[in-house]
Design a protein around this motif. Sequence first.
Motif, PDB file in Angstrom:
ATOM      1  N   THR A  90       0.851  -1.315  -0.008  1.00 65.21           N
ATOM      2  CA  THR A  90       0.127   0.148  -0.169  1.00 65.21           C
ATOM      3  C   THR A  90       0.852   1.315  -0.079  1.00 65.21           C
ATOM      4  O   THR A  90       2.136   1.326   0.546  1.00 65.21           O
ATOM      5  CB  THR A  90      -0.987   0.006   1.328  1.00 65.21           C
ATOM      6  OG1 THR A  90      -0.006   0.025   2.253  1.00 65.21           O
ATOM      7  CG2 THR A  90      -1.812  -1.259   1.044  1.00 65.21           C
ATOM      8  N   ARG A  92       0.481   5.478   0.559  1.00 66.57           N
ATOM      9  CA  ARG A  92      -0.460   6.762   1.067  1.00 66.57           C
ATOM     10  C   ARG A  92       0.059   7.642   0.203  1.00 66.57           C
ATOM     11  O   ARG A  92       1.312   8.253   0.462  1.00 66.57           O
ATOM     12  CB  ARG A  92      -0.312   6.870   2.431  1.00 66.57           C
ATOM     13  CG  ARG A  92      -1.109   7.981   3.100  1.00 66.57           C
ATOM     14  CD  ARG A  92      -1.170   8.147   4.634  1.00 66.57           C
ATOM     15  NE  ARG A  92      -1.802   9.463   5.084  1.00 66.57           N
ATOM     16  CZ  ARG A  92      -2.100   9.631   6.406  1.00 66.57           C
ATOM     17  NH1 ARG A  92      -1.302   9.074   7.027  1.00 66.57           N
ATOM     18  NH2 ARG A  92      -2.703  10.563   6.694  1.00 66.57           N
ATOM     19  N   ARG A  94      -0.309  11.639  -1.009  1.00 61.90           N
ATOM     20  CA  ARG A  94      -0.864  13.269  -1.128  1.00 61.90           C
ATOM     21  C   ARG A  94      -0.412  14.184  -2.093  1.00 61.90           C
ATOM     22  O   ARG A  94       0.898  14.302  -2.209  1.00 61.90           O
ATOM     23  CB  ARG A  94      -0.599  13.730   0.625  1.00 61.90           C
ATOM     24  CG  ARG A  94      -0.892  15.269   0.530  1.00 61.90           C
ATOM     25  CD  ARG A  94      -0.474  15.879   2.108  1.00 61.90           C
ATOM     26  NE  ARG A  94       0.761  15.993   2.242  1.00 61.90           N
ATOM     27  CZ  ARG A  94       1.541  16.459   3.116  1.00 61.90           C
ATOM     28  NH1 ARG A  94       0.838  16.676   4.331  1.00 61.90           N
ATOM     29  NH2 ARG A  94       2.938  16.191   3.183  1.00 61.90           N
ATOM     30  N   GLU A 104      -5.767  13.374  -0.283  1.00 64.35           N
ATOM     31  CA  GLU A 104      -4.908  12.273   0.086  1.00 64.35           C
ATOM     32  C   GLU A 104      -5.794  11.050  -0.305  1.00 64.35           C
ATOM     33  O   GLU A 104      -7.089  10.878  -0.051  1.00 64.35           O
ATOM     34  CB  GLU A 104      -4.863  12.411   1.633  1.00 64.35           C
ATOM     35  CG  GLU A 104      -3.817  13.508   2.037  1.00 64.35           C
ATOM     36  CD  GLU A 104      -3.395  13.483   3.659  1.00 64.35           C
ATOM     37  OE1 GLU A 104      -3.878  12.390   4.261  1.00 64.35           O
ATOM     38  OE2 GLU A 104      -2.933  14.432   3.817  1.00 64.35           O
ATOM     39  N   ARG A 105      -4.958   9.866  -0.766  1.00 61.11           N
ATOM     40  CA  ARG A 105      -5.581   8.712  -0.829  1.00 61.11           C
ATOM     41  C   ARG A 105      -4.597   7.406  -0.712  1.00 61.11           C
ATOM     42  O   ARG A 105      -3.347   7.785  -0.474  1.00 61.11           O
ATOM     43  CB  ARG A 105      -5.885   8.541  -2.484  1.00 61.11           C
ATOM     44  CG  ARG A 105      -6.877   9.469  -3.178  1.00 61.11           C
ATOM     45  CD  ARG A 105      -8.342   9.230  -2.389  1.00 61.11           C
ATOM     46  NE  ARG A 105      -9.349   9.921  -3.252  1.00 61.11           N
ATOM     47  CZ  ARG A 105      -9.574  11.023  -2.793  1.00 61.11           C
ATOM     48  NH1 ARG A 105      -9.104  11.876  -1.694  1.00 61.11           N
ATOM     49  NH2 ARG A 105     -10.550  11.879  -3.441  1.00 61.11           N
ATOM     50  N   VAL A 106      -5.274   6.473  -0.111  1.00 62.12           N
ATOM     51  CA  VAL A 106      -4.467   5.220   0.191  1.00 62.12           C
ATOM     52  C   VAL A 106      -4.863   4.115  -1.028  1.00 62.12           C
ATOM     53  O   VAL A 106      -5.791   3.942  -1.377  1.00 62.12           O
ATOM     54  CB  VAL A 106      -4.827   4.792   1.482  1.00 62.12           C
ATOM     55  CG1 VAL A 106      -4.135   3.304   1.850  1.00 62.12           C
ATOM     56  CG2 VAL A 106      -4.496   5.549   2.578  1.00 62.12           C
ATOM     57  N   TYR A 138       4.076   1.298   2.473  1.00 62.11           N
ATOM     58  CA  TYR A 138       4.191   0.379   3.433  1.00 62.11           C
ATOM     59  C   TYR A 138       4.232  -1.371   2.649  1.00 62.11           C
ATOM     60  O   TYR A 138       3.764  -1.430   1.824  1.00 62.11           O
ATOM     61  CB  TYR A 138       2.961   0.232   4.401  1.00 62.11           C
ATOM     62  CG  TYR A 138       2.840   1.578   5.025  1.00 62.11           C
ATOM     63  CD1 TYR A 138       3.100   1.693   6.480  1.00 62.11           C
ATOM     64  CD2 TYR A 138       1.868   2.665   4.559  1.00 62.11           C
ATOM     65  CE1 TYR A 138       3.061   3.052   7.006  1.00 62.11           C
ATOM     66  CE2 TYR A 138       1.682   3.815   5.267  1.00 62.11           C
ATOM     67  CZ  TYR A 138       2.300   3.977   6.370  1.00 62.11           C
ATOM     68  OH  TYR A 138       2.141   5.022   7.030  1.00 62.11           O
TER      69      TYR A 138
END
Length: 461
Positions: A90, A92, A94, A104-106, A138
């Motif tokens: 994943t 994250r 911005r 912002e998105r994941v 991550y």
Amino acid sequence: MSTPAPPTPWGTTTALAAGAATGVLLLAVGLVLGRADVALLGVPALISATWGWTHRPEAPVTAEVHDDPDAPPGTLGARLHLHGPAGAQTVRVRVVAPGGETAERVLHLTGGARDVGVRARSARTGALPAFRVDLLAYGVEGVQEHGPVTTTGAPLLVLPRPAALRDLPSSPRLRGLAGPRTSRRPGDGSELRDVAAFGPGDSARRVDWRATARRSPDLDTLYVRRTYGTAEATVVLVVDSRDDVGSDLTTWGAGAPRHDEPTSLDLARHAAASVAQTVLDAGDRVALDDLGRLHRPVRPGGGRRHLRRVLHGLALARPVGEPSARLRAPQVPAGSAVYVFSTLLDDGAPRLARQWHDAGHVVVVVDTLPPVSLADAEPRVTVAWRIARREREDRVATLRRAGVDVVRWTPHLPGRHDGRVGPTEPDRPHDDTLGPATALHLAARRRSRDRRTTTTARNAR
């Protein structure tokens, strides 16, 4: 393309220690109390921590910001390409737009890569700063962490977005052998000129058999319907890019304009793009010239591709160095209508507009100065603006007395979010109750009425 920051090595997060400590604690409690069910609860935590530690990514996650050629006019557009090694799950992200707007998105890295489109509405046009992308990656189970990494793309070029207009003032002197308008010369068209005897050069398809039967019962003479030919009008857009000022009077001459409000040059681009689209949709031709730079203008042309060429030329218009005054008006095609987009803060553009008008061209001056805010302005700055305001009013009055149409291009300004309160521009050199589309439509009707009156008076003599 993008400018990535130096790669940051992967680091261990608190998830590893928390998972391992939780698993060991539950196993110990289960063994001490003789509770197998409690001991089994610690097994998933240990497996998760171990699995994340053994599948540690070896390479950093990279991000590239590319231009989006499909972005519509008036929109900031870019393509974000994320690529991660095996083990990166994943990210994250911005994204910060040039105006400060943040999203912002994941995202989940499917197959180690992900393409994301980034778009944002923009009140500004022309060359703007690039998007800034901050990401934090991550690994498996969130045990490993990489970042933060900051990436910036190439500067953006935002094209102006045309608005729909109605009728526009145009020149009665048409050019070309074909076009959407009816000229005053004979040729192939749809408007009847007269019915005459068949002669050399007449086409057999033009024979009017009813008129022939009525005028020549013996059919010894054929009569044809002669029509007026068609032609096209030429419109020259002249943008005064020497000034680029915003609504805040305190930023004139020093300081950057607000990103959420259009400047005078943004309004000029928007107005010129709207006129260009209306003219080209009608089948006429458009040319573009810039008073701020001595370069080859965009030559007259038509079609959708030429509209894109004009929009690109408008987006590139910007102040270059000290403003230079032109002693002679740039040459424009004979019989063309000239639209001048200027703030009217000096005598340069009005003087050239009067020269074109005296040469017999139809001239329309579009005032692109946004409503001026006097918030936080010092008394001496307020006095200087009042003097400049009176000079603008005199220039507008002089142009109108000379027969030049002057139209105010009023913007739709978004609400302020900084809490500033202050008076706005107090002068009224124009009728601001009319929108630019209505004002141009009324100017076109007025010119058409005056043209019919002149023709009627000439025929009466």
